[in-house]
Design a protein around this motif. Structure first.
Motif, PDB file in Angstrom:
ATOM      1  N   ALA A 121      17.191   9.323   6.641  1.00 10.15           N
ATOM      2  CA  ALA A 121      17.985   8.203   7.154  1.00 10.15           C
ATOM      3  C   ALA A 121      18.459   8.459   8.579  1.00 10.15           C
ATOM      4  CB  ALA A 121      19.180   7.943   6.235  1.00 10.15           C
ATOM      5  N   MET A 122      18.719   9.727   8.905  1.00 13.88           N
ATOM      6  CA  MET A 122      19.156  10.079  10.258  1.00 13.88           C
ATOM      7  C   MET A 122      17.990  10.165  11.241  1.00 13.88           C
ATOM      8  SD  MET A 122      22.411  10.256  10.097  1.00 13.88           S
ATOM      9  CE  MET A 122      22.790  11.047  11.665  1.00 13.88           C
ATOM     10  N   GLY A 123      16.744  10.120  10.721  1.00 11.95           N
ATOM     11  CA  GLY A 123      15.576  10.171  11.579  1.00 11.95           C
ATOM     12  C   GLY A 123      15.219  11.553  12.071  1.00 11.95           C
ATOM     13  N   TRP A 124      15.684  12.590  11.371  1.00  9.68           N
ATOM     14  CA  TRP A 124      15.390  13.961  11.783  1.00  9.68           C
ATOM     15  C   TRP A 124      14.031  14.394  11.216  1.00  9.68           C
ATOM     16  CZ3 TRP A 124      20.840  15.958   9.963  1.00  9.68           C
ATOM     17  CH2 TRP A 124      21.815  15.444  10.833  1.00  9.68           C
ATOM     18  N   VAL A 143      19.792  17.324  -7.477  1.00 12.34           N
ATOM     19  CA  VAL A 143      20.449  16.129  -6.942  1.00 12.34           C
ATOM     20  C   VAL A 143      20.811  16.345  -5.476  1.00 12.34           C
ATOM     21  CG1 VAL A 143      22.470  14.629  -7.135  1.00 12.34           C
ATOM     22  CG2 VAL A 143      21.329  15.451  -9.199  1.00 12.34           C
ATOM     23  N   ILE A 144      21.361  17.527  -5.169  1.00  7.66           N
ATOM     24  CA  ILE A 144      21.716  17.837  -3.782  1.00  7.66           C
ATOM     25  C   ILE A 144      20.472  17.845  -2.901  1.00  7.66           C
ATOM     26  CG2 ILE A 144      22.679  19.616  -2.274  1.00  7.66           C
ATOM     27  CD1 ILE A 144      24.513  20.419  -4.571  1.00  7.66           C
ATOM     28  N   THR A 174      17.661  15.300   1.398  1.00  3.20           N
ATOM     29  CA  THR A 174      16.408  14.810   1.988  1.00  3.20           C
ATOM     30  C   THR A 174      16.538  13.357   2.417  1.00  3.20           C
ATOM     31  OG1 THR A 174      15.134  16.338   0.587  1.00  3.20           O
ATOM     32  CG2 THR A 174      13.946  14.487   1.583  1.00  3.20           C
ATOM     33  N   ALA A 175      17.156  12.543   1.543  1.00  5.95           N
ATOM     34  CA  ALA A 175      17.357  11.128   1.880  1.00  5.95           C
ATOM     35  C   ALA A 175      18.241  10.984   3.117  1.00  5.95           C
ATOM     36  CB  ALA A 175      17.971  10.390   0.692  1.00  5.95           C
ATOM     37  N   PHE A 176      19.260  11.834   3.242  1.00  6.08           N
ATOM     38  CA  PHE A 176      20.152  11.781   4.396  1.00  6.08           C
ATOM     39  C   PHE A 176      19.405  12.154   5.675  1.00  6.08           C
ATOM     40  CE2 PHE A 176      23.021  14.100   7.300  1.00  6.08           C
ATOM     41  CZ  PHE A 176      23.915  13.075   7.589  1.00  6.08           C
ATOM     42  N   ILE A 194       9.453  15.722   7.068  1.00 10.06           N
ATOM     43  CA  ILE A 194      10.189  15.435   5.836  1.00 10.06           C
ATOM     44  C   ILE A 194      10.065  13.958   5.509  1.00 10.06           C
ATOM     45  CG2 ILE A 194      12.451  15.489   4.715  1.00 10.06           C
ATOM     46  CD1 ILE A 194      13.202  17.803   6.505  1.00 10.06           C
ATOM     47  N   LYS A 195       9.664  13.669   4.281  1.00  7.10           N
ATOM     48  CA  LYS A 195       9.549  12.303   3.790  1.00  7.10           C
ATOM     49  C   LYS A 195      10.483  12.132   2.594  1.00  7.10           C
ATOM     50  CE  LYS A 195       6.120  11.535   6.644  1.00  7.10           C
ATOM     51  NZ  LYS A 195       6.254  10.651   7.818  1.00  7.10           N
TER      52      LYS A 195
END
Length: 199
Positions: free
Chosen positions: A151-154, A140-141, A146-148, A159-160
Motif C-alpha cells: 500500500a505504501m508502494g515500497w 497474520v503479522i 506485506t499489505a502495508f 513484494i506483491k
C-alpha cells in the motif's frame, strides 16, 4: 497440565477459537486445491510442520530453562544452528550482494536475534500456552505487513500483496481476538476477584 501450568476453561476456549481463526485465515488458499495436487497444499503442509516444530521448540526451551539460563539456552540454539548450517552455506554469494542486499541481510539477522531473545524471556514469565498463542499471530503479522508495504508502494518489483478474502479477514479478527482474550481475560478476572473480595 504442562510444566505444572493448568489450562483454564477460558484458555481452552480461546485455543479452540484460535484454531477456528487459523482455519478461516488459510481456507481461501486451500479450497479448490485439495484435489488438484497444487503446490499450495505443499506450502500449507510446510506451514503446519513449521508450527509443530515451533511448538516442540517452545516446550523444549521451557524445560531447559529449569536448568539453564536464558543466555545459555540461546547460545546453544545459535551455536548448534551455526554448526549445522555452515557446511551448507555458499559464502561466495556474499561477494555479489549490493548495499541494499546487505541491509536486508543484517536486518534479518538482528531481527532473528531479538525475536528469539524476546521469546526466551517471555517463556520465563508467561505460561507456555500464552506464548504459543502469541506465536500463532505471526502469519497474520506477515500478511498485514506485506499489505502495508504494498500500500505504501515500497519495493513494487519485489513484494506483491496477497488478496485477502472476507473469510481471511474474519479469520484475522478471530485470531487477534482469541490471543487478546487469552492474554487479558485471566488477569481481568483475577483483578475482579480481588476487588470483590471483602476486606
Amino acid at each position: 497440565m504442562f510444566f505444572k501450568e493448568r489450562l483454564s476453561a477460558i484458555q481452552l476456549s480461546c485455543l479452540f477459537t484460535l484454531a477456528i481463526g487459523i482455519i478461516l485465515f488459510f481456507h481461501p488458499n486451500i479450497s479448490g486445491h485439495i484435489n488438484t495436487g497444487s503446490k499450495v497444499l505443499i506450502g500449507v503442509g510446510i506451514i503446519e510442520f513449521s508450527a509443530l516444530s515451533w511448538a516442540c521448540y517452545t516446550l523444549l526451551q521451557k524445560s531447559l530453562m529449569a536448568k539453564l539460563s536464558t543466555s545459555n539456552v540461546l547460545l546453544c540454539v545459535f551455536g548448534i544452528g551455526m554448526v549445522l548450517l555452515t557446511p551448507l552455506t555458499d559464502f561466495t554469494r556474499l561477494t555479489t550482494l549490493t548495499g541494499f542486499d546487505w541491509s536486508i541481510a543484517l536486518f534479518c539477522a538482528f531481527n532473528t536475534l531479538i525475536a528469539y531473545s524476546a521469546l526466551a524471556k517471555a517463556l520465563v514469565f508467561w505460561p507456555a500456552a500464552q506464548v504459543s498463542a502469541v506465536v500463532a499471530v505471526a502469519p497474520v503479522i506477515s500478511f498485514t505487513s506485506t499489505a502495508f508495504v504494498v500500500a505504501m508502494g515500497w519495493w513494487p518489483n519485489l513484494i506483491k500483496a496477497h488478496h485477502l478474502s472476507s473469510l481471511s479477514i474474519i479469520g484475522i479478527i478471530v485470531i487477534v481476538g482469541s490471543v487478546a482474550a487469552m492474554q487479558l481475560l485471566p488477569h481481568l478476572l483475577t483483578q475482579n476477584k480481588q476487588i470483590e473480595r471483602p476486606n
